[in-house]
Design a protein around this motif. Sequence first.
Motif, PDB file in Angstrom:
ATOM      1  N   MET A   1     -35.942 -19.348 -23.847  1.00 34.77           N
ATOM      2  CA  MET A   1     -35.951 -19.003 -25.273  1.00 34.77           C
ATOM      3  C   MET A   1     -35.797 -17.491 -25.417  1.00 34.77           C
ATOM      4  SD  MET A   1     -38.920 -19.670 -28.162  1.00 34.77           S
ATOM      5  CE  MET A   1     -38.741 -21.438 -27.980  1.00 34.77           C
ATOM      6  N   PRO A   2     -34.946 -17.008 -26.349  1.00 38.09           N
ATOM      7  CA  PRO A   2     -34.775 -15.575 -26.519  1.00 38.09           C
ATOM      8  C   PRO A   2     -36.040 -14.928 -27.050  1.00 38.09           C
ATOM      9  CG  PRO A   2     -33.663 -16.791 -28.273  1.00 38.09           C
ATOM     10  CD  PRO A   2     -34.117 -17.797 -27.266  1.00 38.09           C
ATOM     11  N   THR A   3     -36.145 -13.614 -26.852  1.00 39.84           N
ATOM     12  CA  THR A   3     -37.301 -12.887 -27.375  1.00 39.84           C
ATOM     13  C   THR A   3     -37.296 -12.924 -28.889  1.00 39.84           C
ATOM     14  OG1 THR A   3     -36.082 -10.807 -27.413  1.00 39.84           O
ATOM     15  CG2 THR A   3     -37.230 -11.371 -25.363  1.00 39.84           C
ATOM     16  N   THR A   4     -38.464 -12.569 -29.463  1.00 39.09           N
ATOM     17  CA  THR A   4     -38.576 -12.616 -30.927  1.00 39.09           C
ATOM     18  C   THR A   4     -37.576 -11.676 -31.580  1.00 39.09           C
ATOM     19  OG1 THR A   4     -40.928 -13.159 -30.764  1.00 39.09           O
ATOM     20  CG2 THR A   4     -40.139 -12.255 -32.861  1.00 39.09           C
ATOM     21  N   SER A   5     -37.435 -10.449 -31.065  1.00 38.17           N
ATOM     22  CA  SER A   5     -36.505  -9.490 -31.673  1.00 38.17           C
ATOM     23  C   SER A   5     -35.072  -9.984 -31.600  1.00 38.17           C
ATOM     24  CB  SER A   5     -36.631  -8.133 -30.979  1.00 38.17           C
ATOM     25  OG  SER A   5     -36.380  -8.248 -29.587  1.00 38.17           O
ATOM     26  N   ALA A   6     -34.672 -10.564 -30.447  1.00 35.19           N
ATOM     27  CA  ALA A   6     -33.315 -11.093 -30.318  1.00 35.19           C
ATOM     28  C   ALA A   6     -33.109 -12.266 -31.266  1.00 35.19           C
ATOM     29  CB  ALA A   6     -33.051 -11.509 -28.879  1.00 35.19           C
ATOM     30  N   ARG A   7     -34.141 -13.101 -31.398  1.00 36.27           N
ATOM     31  CA  ARG A   7     -34.028 -14.259 -32.290  1.00 36.27           C
ATOM     32  C   ARG A   7     -33.924 -13.821 -33.747  1.00 36.27           C
ATOM     33  NH1 ARG A   7     -38.384 -16.574 -30.799  1.00 36.27           N
ATOM     34  NH2 ARG A   7     -39.617 -16.204 -32.688  1.00 36.27           N
ATOM     35  N   LEU A   8     -34.649 -12.771 -34.127  1.00 34.57           N
ATOM     36  CA  LEU A   8     -34.572 -12.267 -35.498  1.00 34.57           C
ATOM     37  C   LEU A   8     -33.173 -11.738 -35.802  1.00 34.57           C
ATOM     38  CD1 LEU A   8     -37.983 -10.378 -35.922  1.00 34.57           C
ATOM     39  CD2 LEU A   8     -37.318 -12.590 -36.873  1.00 34.57           C
ATOM     40  N   LEU A   9     -32.577 -11.040 -34.851  1.00 38.97           N
ATOM     41  CA  LEU A   9     -31.211 -10.547 -35.055  1.00 38.97           C
ATOM     42  C   LEU A   9     -30.234 -11.709 -35.198  1.00 38.97           C
ATOM     43  CD1 LEU A   9     -31.084  -7.531 -32.559  1.00 38.97           C
ATOM     44  CD2 LEU A   9     -31.143  -7.436 -35.052  1.00 38.97           C
ATOM     45  N   SER A  10     -30.405 -12.749 -34.371  1.00 40.19           N
ATOM     46  CA  SER A  10     -29.535 -13.920 -34.469  1.00 40.19           C
ATOM     47  C   SER A  10     -29.709 -14.607 -35.815  1.00 40.19           C
ATOM     48  CB  SER A  10     -29.838 -14.898 -33.333  1.00 40.19           C
ATOM     49  OG  SER A  10     -29.584 -14.320 -32.074  1.00 40.19           O
ATOM     50  N   LEU A  11     -30.947 -14.723 -36.265  1.00 42.17           N
ATOM     51  CA  LEU A  11     -31.219 -15.346 -37.557  1.00 42.17           C
ATOM     52  C   LEU A  11     -30.580 -14.546 -38.690  1.00 42.17           C
ATOM     53  CD1 LEU A  11     -32.627 -17.326 -39.457  1.00 42.17           C
ATOM     54  CD2 LEU A  11     -34.736 -15.977 -39.191  1.00 42.17           C
ATOM     55  N   LEU A  12     -30.722 -13.232 -38.635  1.00 44.58           N
ATOM     56  CA  LEU A  12     -30.145 -12.388 -39.681  1.00 44.58           C
ATOM     57  C   LEU A  12     -28.622 -12.511 -39.690  1.00 44.58           C
ATOM     58  CD1 LEU A  12     -30.722 -10.304 -41.876  1.00 44.58           C
ATOM     59  CD2 LEU A  12     -30.597  -8.523 -40.129  1.00 44.58           C
ATOM     60  N   SER A  13     -28.017 -12.569 -38.498  1.00 41.26           N
ATOM     61  CA  SER A  13     -26.564 -12.718 -38.418  1.00 41.26           C
ATOM     62  C   SER A  13     -26.108 -14.037 -39.026  1.00 41.26           C
ATOM     63  CB  SER A  13     -26.113 -12.615 -36.959  1.00 41.26           C
ATOM     64  OG  SER A  13     -24.729 -12.823 -36.837  1.00 41.26           O
ATOM     65  N   LEU A  14     -26.828 -15.122 -38.737  1.00 43.82           N
ATOM     66  CA  LEU A  14     -26.464 -16.421 -39.298  1.00 43.82           C
ATOM     67  C   LEU A  14     -26.603 -16.431 -40.815  1.00 43.82           C
ATOM     68  CD1 LEU A  14     -28.126 -18.827 -36.692  1.00 43.82           C
ATOM     69  CD2 LEU A  14     -25.679 -18.472 -37.055  1.00 43.82           C
ATOM     70  N   LEU A  15     -27.659 -15.830 -41.329  1.00 46.20           N
ATOM     71  CA  LEU A  15     -27.883 -15.826 -42.778  1.00 46.20           C
ATOM     72  C   LEU A  15     -26.771 -15.117 -43.528  1.00 46.20           C
ATOM     73  CD1 LEU A  15     -31.733 -15.138 -42.915  1.00 46.20           C
ATOM     74  CD2 LEU A  15     -30.561 -17.243 -43.617  1.00 46.20           C
ATOM     75  N   GLN A  16     -26.053 -14.214 -42.847  1.00 44.44           N
ATOM     76  CA  GLN A  16     -24.996 -13.463 -43.520  1.00 44.44           C
ATOM     77  C   GLN A  16     -23.626 -14.106 -43.370  1.00 44.44           C
ATOM     78  OE1 GLN A  16     -25.645  -8.951 -43.538  1.00 44.44           O
ATOM     79  NE2 GLN A  16     -26.683  -9.576 -41.661  1.00 44.44           N
ATOM     80  N   THR A  17     -23.532 -15.237 -42.674  1.00 40.37           N
ATOM     81  CA  THR A  17     -22.238 -15.886 -42.490  1.00 40.37           C
ATOM     82  C   THR A  17     -21.936 -16.923 -43.561  1.00 40.37           C
ATOM     83  OG1 THR A  17     -23.189 -17.565 -41.009  1.00 40.37           O
ATOM     84  CG2 THR A  17     -22.323 -15.550 -39.985  1.00 40.37           C
ATOM     85  N   ARG A  18     -22.952 -17.378 -44.300  1.00 39.19           N
ATOM     86  CA  ARG A  18     -22.735 -18.339 -45.379  1.00 39.19           C
ATOM     87  C   ARG A  18     -23.812 -18.156 -46.437  1.00 39.19           C
ATOM     88  NH1 ARG A  18     -23.938 -24.111 -42.420  1.00 39.19           N
ATOM     89  NH2 ARG A  18     -24.601 -24.836 -44.467  1.00 39.19           N
ATOM     90  N   ARG A  19     -23.559 -18.708 -47.621  1.00 39.45           N
ATOM     91  CA  ARG A  19     -24.466 -18.451 -48.744  1.00 39.45           C
ATOM     92  C   ARG A  19     -25.831 -19.110 -48.547  1.00 39.45           C
ATOM     93  NH1 ARG A  19     -24.558 -16.805 -53.925  1.00 39.45           N
ATOM     94  NH2 ARG A  19     -25.832 -17.950 -55.427  1.00 39.45           N
TER      95      ARG A  19
END
Length: 329
Positions: A1-19
């Motif tokens: 499982m990725p670290t919390t900081s890496a997971r937060l960046l991934s989550l933020l990136s996904l949130l910006q790809t669609r409404r």
Amino acid sequence: MPTTSARLLSLLSLLQTRRDWPGPALAERLGVSPRTVRRDVDRLRELGYPIGAVKGPDGGYRLGAGSELPPLLFDDEQAVALAIALQIATVTGAGIEEASARALTTVRQVLPARLRRRIDTFPFTSVEPPARTGGRVASAVLVALGAAVHAREVLRFDYASPVDQGEGGVGGPPRRVEPHHLVAWGGRWYLVAWDLDRGDWRTFRADRITPRTPTGPRFTPRPLPGGGVSAFVTSRFLGAGESGDWPCRGEVILDLPASAVTRHSWDGVVEAVGPDRCRLVLGSWSWTRLAAEIGSFDVDLEIVGPRELREAFARLARRYSAAVSASGE
């Protein structure tokens, strides 16, 4: 499982790809539980990111407008460097094009408006032959050229020859051009422009340009020959006309595997004709240069044609034989 900081960046990136993102879909993409997604969303909210809840059977999340996000701390040079790197990465063919485009969108969304304008007024095309050595270009020069292209304003600049560059100066009167496009080609930057004094299209190396101010007046862009920036620049660097092809093109059979030839022939067409033999169709700006380039593979070969290529090989053979005889060995 990725670290919390890496997971937060991934989550933020996904949130910006669609409404809107359903919670279960985010959990599946991140490889975590819906409960972990809820905790990560709360962490992003604490950092200042406006993430709203979306009503529905499974619930979901929506990232707020980019103007409300906390700004990233980039100075002007860092912003320009980041924009250049990400835009080039979208056309490298290395399999990171989509990720680079999303990264550029993400970065642009959280930049202050002033720096977003610097990125938006920096249009260019990247064409990718083998890298070559070249002079470094100051970011201020690239910004000035990009701004003139974007504003469609006549540009005046001093242009240094290689001799002038070695002496730290420039030669001749200032050039006056209608700047059309910036091009990245093989490790160098070029400005494609209509030369007002010479009445023709020209390609200028950016590392030899010293822009003058002010720019202007505005102009209406002329149609570029060749059907587009890439085709025009390719034809100029190949030494051909508007067709975009080499003036000399020949075919040979090499006693080498196709995989070995492909790695060293970016513009050639390579076809396997056996486990240790291949067909190579290659171009160059002269027949002699083409014969010498094919000879650099240092293997036995068969010349398929045309006649000019055979004559070029014979000419080189006589020249090399005479050189050996003259050496007295």
